[in-house]
Design an enzyme around this catalytic site. Structure first.
Site, PDB file in Angstrom:
ATOM      1  N   LYS A  52       0.787  -1.240   0.000  1.00 49.34           N
ATOM      2  CA  LYS A  52       0.000   0.000   0.000  1.00 49.34           C
ATOM      3  C   LYS A  52       0.820   1.292   0.000  1.00 49.34           C
ATOM      4  CE  LYS A  52      -3.375  -0.945  -0.652  1.00 49.34           C
ATOM      5  NZ  LYS A  52      -3.720  -1.566  -1.960  1.00 49.34           N
ATOM      6  N   HIS A  58       6.954  -7.485  -2.238  1.00 49.33           N
ATOM      7  CA  HIS A  58       6.734  -6.795  -0.955  1.00 49.33           C
ATOM      8  C   HIS A  58       7.688  -7.333   0.116  1.00 49.33           C
ATOM      9  CE1 HIS A  58       3.323  -4.513  -2.242  1.00 49.33           C
ATOM     10  NE2 HIS A  58       2.482  -5.505  -2.306  1.00 49.33           N
ATOM     11  N   SER A  69      -4.479   2.920   4.449  1.00 48.99           N
ATOM     12  CA  SER A  69      -4.682   2.289   3.156  1.00 48.99           C
ATOM     13  C   SER A  69      -4.714   0.766   3.296  1.00 48.99           C
ATOM     14  CB  SER A  69      -3.566   2.724   2.205  1.00 48.99           C
ATOM     15  OG  SER A  69      -3.772   2.183   0.924  1.00 48.99           O
TER      16      SER A  69
HETATM   17  P1  A3P Z   1      -5.152   4.794  -0.775  1.00 54.65           P
HETATM   18  O1  A3P Z   1      -5.754   3.528  -0.219  1.00 54.65           O
HETATM   19  O2  A3P Z   1      -4.667   5.703   0.306  1.00 54.65           O
HETATM   20  O3  A3P Z   1      -6.041   5.487  -1.739  1.00 54.65           O
HETATM   21  P2  A3P Z   1      -0.293  -0.206  -3.663  1.00 54.65           P
HETATM   22  O4  A3P Z   1      -0.303  -0.069  -5.125  1.00 54.65           O
HETATM   23  O5  A3P Z   1       1.072  -0.295  -3.060  1.00 54.65           O
HETATM   24  O6  A3P Z   1      -1.218  -1.285  -3.190  1.00 54.65           O
HETATM   25  O7  A3P Z   1      -0.837   1.174  -3.062  1.00 54.65           O
HETATM   26  C1  A3P Z   1      -2.185   1.550  -3.209  1.00 54.65           C
HETATM   27  C2  A3P Z   1      -2.325   2.966  -2.729  1.00 54.65           C
HETATM   28  O8  A3P Z   1      -1.704   3.843  -3.677  1.00 54.65           O
HETATM   29  C3  A3P Z   1      -3.789   3.397  -2.621  1.00 54.65           C
HETATM   30  O9  A3P Z   1      -3.830   4.366  -1.579  1.00 54.65           O
HETATM   31  C4  A3P Z   1      -3.981   4.001  -4.002  1.00 54.65           C
HETATM   32  O10 A3P Z   1      -5.097   4.854  -4.111  1.00 54.65           O
HETATM   33  C5  A3P Z   1      -2.670   4.766  -4.141  1.00 54.65           C
HETATM   34  N1  A3P Z   1      -2.387   5.135  -5.516  1.00 54.65           N
HETATM   35  C6  A3P Z   1      -2.285   4.352  -6.603  1.00 54.65           C
HETATM   36  N2  A3P Z   1      -2.068   5.073  -7.720  1.00 54.65           N
HETATM   37  C7  A3P Z   1      -2.040   6.356  -7.334  1.00 54.65           C
HETATM   38  C8  A3P Z   1      -1.866   7.603  -8.026  1.00 54.65           C
HETATM   39  N3  A3P Z   1      -1.713   7.654  -9.337  1.00 54.65           N
HETATM   40  N4  A3P Z   1      -1.880   8.737  -7.290  1.00 54.65           N
HETATM   41  C9  A3P Z   1      -2.056   8.714  -5.956  1.00 54.65           C
HETATM   42  N5  A3P Z   1      -2.231   7.566  -5.243  1.00 54.65           N
HETATM   43  C10 A3P Z   1      -2.225   6.407  -5.928  1.00 54.65           C
END
Ligand code: A3P
Length: 293
Positions: free
Chosen positions: A45, A107, A137
């Site tokens: 996340k 991860h 998140s």
């Molecule tokens: P949130 O749950 O705070 O919205 P991962 O890809 O490591 O699983 O992380 C997911 C998190 O990154 C989520 O956070 C997601 O919304 C955010 N995320 C993914 N793409 C993004 C972008 N282009 N801009 C901002 N946040 C992004």
């Protein structure tokens, strides 16, 4: 998939894990990296998908837009250690990739990374996100993802996070040990989610100089636009809506994409307790995070 598919945490070489990321351990440890492989490493996340999409566009955005419109990001950038019944393992997916470079997601805490990545001196991109937004998140993710352990209520979840009892272990250990690795391994580019939110273009420039890429101004503008939250959220190939184990009725994968959403979740008392504990856990590192931009 129902609640019986949810992973159960157990201690694995001192790190909390579930079987979905340890069942293929031997094969993963014996993975043969190539010198031009690029590993995208994160605590869950922290912005894995965002970084994966940026890298994929930098390398393959021009070649064929078919790739972008037909192959989900989790197949373009396989998740090395994943092993879920009746789905190809991440390791096999990587072995079958025909692109160069191969973009690979993990991860793993740094000590779990298969040794061939170090031996081959592969480029590694690590993305870190401040603990407060990261745990928020992760909480929503564990609610909607039916292979993650039951999150329980927010306050018990936060306690578990502070104890490191999350899949892939302690956030504190993860971010600090990867940070420390930079001292001895120079092919590691450490990025921050907060910096990416603040100025995506600047962070892409830094990433390109690490990767030795020189995209044209046009291409860069296109990528910066394409990877903005709203665009990714509506793109089925990067928003995970094509994955069966996630229940978007509970929470979408692309949820908010903000710095500071923790303020909508932490009570004043939780915040004070968290800050105090954080200071102790992060005493010995030079690593600094921003919880707002
Ligand atoms: P949130 O749950 O705070 O919205 P991962 O890809 O490591 O699983 O992380 C997911 C998190 O990154 C989520 O956070 C997601 O919304 C955010 N995320 C993914 N793409 C993004 C972008 N282009 N801009 C901002 N946040 C992004």
């Amino acid at each position: 998939m129902d609640s019986s598919t949810r992973g159960v945490l157990f201690d694995f070489h001192g790190v909390s894990m579930t079987r979905y990321f340890t069942d293929n351990w031997e094969n993963v440890q014996n993975f043969q990296a190539r010198p031009d492989d690029i590993l995208i490493a994160t605590y869950p996340k922290a912005g894995t998908t965002w970084a994966s999409y940026i890298l994929d566009l930098l390398y393959f955005g021009q070649v064929s837009s078919e790739r972008q419109s037909t192959i989900p990001i989790y197949n373009r950038v396989p998740f090395l250690e994943i092993m879920i019944p009746s789905v190809a393992t991440g390791k096999d997916q990587v072995d079958q990739m025909t692109t160069t470079p191969r973009l690979i997601k993990t991860h793993f805490p740094v000590q779990f990374v298969p040794k061939s990545f170090w031996e081959q001196n592969c480029r590694i991109v690590y993305v870190a996100r401040n603990a407060k937004d990261n745990v928020v998140s992760y909480f929503h993710f564990d609610r909607m993802n039916m292979v993650e352990p039951e999150p329980g209520d927010w306050s018990s979840y936060l306690q578990r996070f502070m104890q490191g009892k999350m899949v892939f272990g302690s956030w504190y250990d993860h971010v600090t040990n990867w940070w420390k690795k930079k001292e001895t391994y120079s092919n590691l580019h450490y990025m921050f989610f907060e910096d990416m939110v603040e100025d995506t273009g600047r962070e892409i420039d830094k990433l390109c100089s690490f990767l030795g890429l020189t995209p044209s101004a046009e291409e860069k503008t296109r990528i910066v636009g394409g990877v903005q939250f709203d665009n990714m959220k509506k793109d089925e190939m990067v928003n995970y809506s094509t994955i069966a184990v996630m229940d978007f009725k509970i929470s979408p994968f692309m949820r908010k994409g903000k710095v500071g959403d923790w303020k909508n979740h932490f009570t004043v008392a939780q915040n004070e307790e968290f800050d105090e504990d954080y200071k102790k856990k992060m005493r010995d590192t030079t690593l600094q995070f921003r919880t707002e931009v």
